[in-house]
Write an enzyme that holds these catalytic residues in place. Structure first.
Site, PDB file in Angstrom:
ATOM      1  N   ASP A  42      -3.458  -6.373  -2.209  1.00  0.00           N
ATOM      2  CA  ASP A  42      -3.496  -4.921  -2.366  1.00  0.00           C
ATOM      3  C   ASP A  42      -4.767  -4.484  -3.094  1.00  0.00           C
ATOM      4  O   ASP A  42      -5.004  -4.925  -4.234  1.00  0.00           O
ATOM      5  CB  ASP A  42      -2.275  -4.510  -3.221  1.00  0.00           C
TER       6      ASP A  42
ATOM      7  N   HIS B 146       3.852  -1.823   4.033  1.00  0.00           N
ATOM      8  CA  HIS B 146       4.081  -0.915   2.911  1.00  0.00           C
ATOM      9  C   HIS B 146       5.567  -0.557   2.928  1.00  0.00           C
ATOM     10  O   HIS B 146       6.097  -0.182   3.967  1.00  0.00           O
ATOM     11  CB  HIS B 146       3.225   0.349   3.058  1.00  0.00           C
TER      12      HIS B 146
ATOM     13  N   CYS C 266      -2.944   2.206   1.748  1.00  0.00           N
ATOM     14  CA  CYS C 266      -2.095   1.033   1.997  1.00  0.00           C
ATOM     15  C   CYS C 266      -1.327   1.086   3.318  1.00  0.00           C
ATOM     16  O   CYS C 266      -1.497   0.229   4.180  1.00  0.00           O
ATOM     17  CB  CYS C 266      -1.096   0.843   0.855  1.00  0.00           C
TER      18      CYS C 266
END
Length: 538
Positions: free
Chosen positions: A11, A104, A50
């Site tokens: 991430d 996600h 994301c």
């Protein structure tokens, strides 16, 4: 019978790694992986957020095809019933496993990480994840806060652990299970750090004395940056320690000393991540699977560390879109690995301070720069949307076909292209990325480019400029990155029918990389760019 796949996705990790030339960071385990891998030094995400990035590379479709620019829709319902990379491996006889943050979580993966389509068993999420945004950071006042900069004593954390530690433990457990089952597997492991809050074991701060931490080389907002291009880093402003600084919105600068603390903690979080990766890869050795497992290491996008007066992601600049990308393929990026050989001995970053090397281990710098006659490096510009076809080819599966122009009704196709042909360079060499042209403009035509995009609600920075919901998007910034330039057009966008109007250009950016590698000098208004415009339309 084909190789296993270990897919490591991080991430918010920009390429601050030794193997990408960063002189400050301590990342011995990722560097060791790089020394045995094909490393792509110019890899780009399709959107610096994301959920859109992950759905894009896991389906092999661009954000305009997944129709996900925020967090609030599930592509199978909202766009088309597209197959995913893990689903394709599952349908081809693999046991597919998800640990940590791969998709996600939430609406964008149907509150299930796309289970059961993508995964053989329900995905694992670390129990400590739910405490990520709690007040667990001890401030100078002795009280607990929800800070951005958050080194912690792990024993004081809820459950006495952190999410990435739990994810590593679970992934190692699954490797042991798969060793005994003898089935082919596709194991995806998603690490949280260095995503904010920068919450990591406090001992990693020792690796980065504050006096060694510099500011960004360009910590100011560029004069010719269009206001629509600027991201006002709202998520940072909402953390307790940043809020206390009372910085003016949108262009006020953080104090220099606090900028250094953020950069210090980002680096410390990367070294904490490196330890997790080292433990995981060492476990792959321990179970005897390093000789028949492909390892992929990448990130969903980058993260600005003060460049252009910006923090976080949410932009089209290289600092937000460029990611590390490497592929370890036994027998291809390395000479054949014998059963039980140790390819990834764990390297302690604390033993590598000041260049001292534990006895019997390669100096990591040597590993990185010399490639130890294995692996390789490509400067070719590549995209994360190409991961799906590339991994399919490396695993010996049929490569999904290229998508037609309109592919909403096509279940299996890819808008990326396999980059395996870039692996075929003489061993251990750095491949230059030149197309053999004579320096004229025409040589641009054949070179690979990467496309990224970012939505905005308005021409000027708003409270929701970083993460506009679909209904609020009015402008889309389409960006094209080649070796020599980055060209971005901010055009009118209609969220009701997902259409961009290239006849209504709100602003433009053009950065020529040779003279302006940090993308500080926008020459859009004093350059003729008809050729670029045509190429971005194509």
């Amino acid at each position: 019978d084909g190789m296993n796949v270990l897919f490591i996705i991080v991430d918010d990790l920009r390429p601050v790694l030794g193997c990408y030339g960063d002189k400050l960071v301590k990342s011995p385990n990722i560097d060791q992986l790089a020394s045995q891998s094909m490393v792509f030094s110019n890899a780009y995400a399709q959107q610096a957020l994301c959920a859109p990035s992950r759905v894009s590379f896991l389906t092999g479709r661009r954000p305009d095809t997944t129709r996900l620019y925020d967090f609030y829709s599930y592509w199978r319902v909202h766009a088309g019933n597209y197959s995913t990379m893990p689903q394709y491996f599952k349908e081809n006889g693999y046991v597919t496993l998800s640990v940590g943050k791969v998709f996600h979580p939430g609406v964008s993966s149907n509150y299930s990480d796309d289970y059961p389509y993508s995964w053989s068993i329900p995905p694992f999420h670390p129990s400590a994840e739910k405490h990520e945004n709690d007040k667990t950071c001890r401030g100078k006042d002795g009280k607990l806060h929800a800070n951005l900069v958050c080194p912690v004593n792990v024993t004081e954390m809820p459950g006495g652990t952190l999410p990435d530690i739990q994810s590593t433990e679970e992934a190692i457990h699954l490797l042991n299970v798969m060793k005994t089952s003898r089935q082919k597997f596709f194991l995806a492991v998603g690490y949280h750090k260095p995503h904010i809050p920068l919450r990591y074991p406090q001992e990693f701060l020792k690796l980065y004395p504050l006096e060694n931490i510099t500011l960004a080389p360009d910590p100011w907002v560029p004069k010719k940056l269009p206001s629509v291009a600027y991201n006002p880093w709202m998520d940072i402003r909402q953390r307790d320690d940043v809020e206390a600084l009372n910085v003016s919105f949108p262009y006020g600068a953080l104090p220099d000393d606090f900028q250094r603390q953020i950069r210090q903690s980002y680096y410390a979080a990367v070294s904490y991540l490196d330890v997790q990766v080292g433990l995981l890869l060492s476990a792959l050795d321990n179970v005897g699977l390093s000789n028949n497992t492909i390892v992929v290491f990448t990130a969903d996008h980058g993260w600005s560390l003060g460049e252009h007066g910006e923090w976080a992601k949410y932009s089209n600049f290289d600092v937000a879109t460029r990611v590390p990308l490497m592929f370890y393929v036994p027998g291809m990026t390395t000479s054949p690995v014998s059963q039980g050989a140790r390819v990834f001995p764990y390297l302690d970053p604390f033993s590598h301070i000041g260049g001292s090397v534990p006895k019997g281990k390669f100096p990591v710098l040597f590993l990185c720069l010399q490639w130890v006659d294995r692996g390789g490096q490509s400067k070719k510009v590549v995209e994360l949307v190409s991961l799906f076809p590339t991994l399919a080819e490396l695993a010996g599966l049929q490569v999904p076909p290229a998508c037609p122009k309109m592919s909403f009704g096509v279940v299996l196709c890819t808008e990326g292209t396999s980059i395996v042909h870039y692996f075929n360079i003489s061993e251990g060499k750095v491949e230059e990325g030149k197309e053999g042209c004579d320096g004229t403009d025409m040589c641009f035509n054949e070179e690979p480019v990467a496309f990224s995009q970012y939505p905005r609600p308005a021409d000027t920075p708003q409270w929701n400029s970083d993460k506009p919901k679909l209904k609020d998007i009015r402008i889309m910034g389409y960006s094209m990155r080649a070796m020599g330039y980055r060209y971005t057009l901010w055009v009118q966008f209609d969220p009701n029918n997902f259409t961009a109007n290239f006849e209504r250009v709100h602003a433009g950016e053009l950065y020529m990389m040779e003279n302006d590698p940090n993308q500080d000098c926008n020459v859009y208004n004093n350059t003729s760019h008809g050729w670029f415009f045509q190429k971005i339309l194509d």
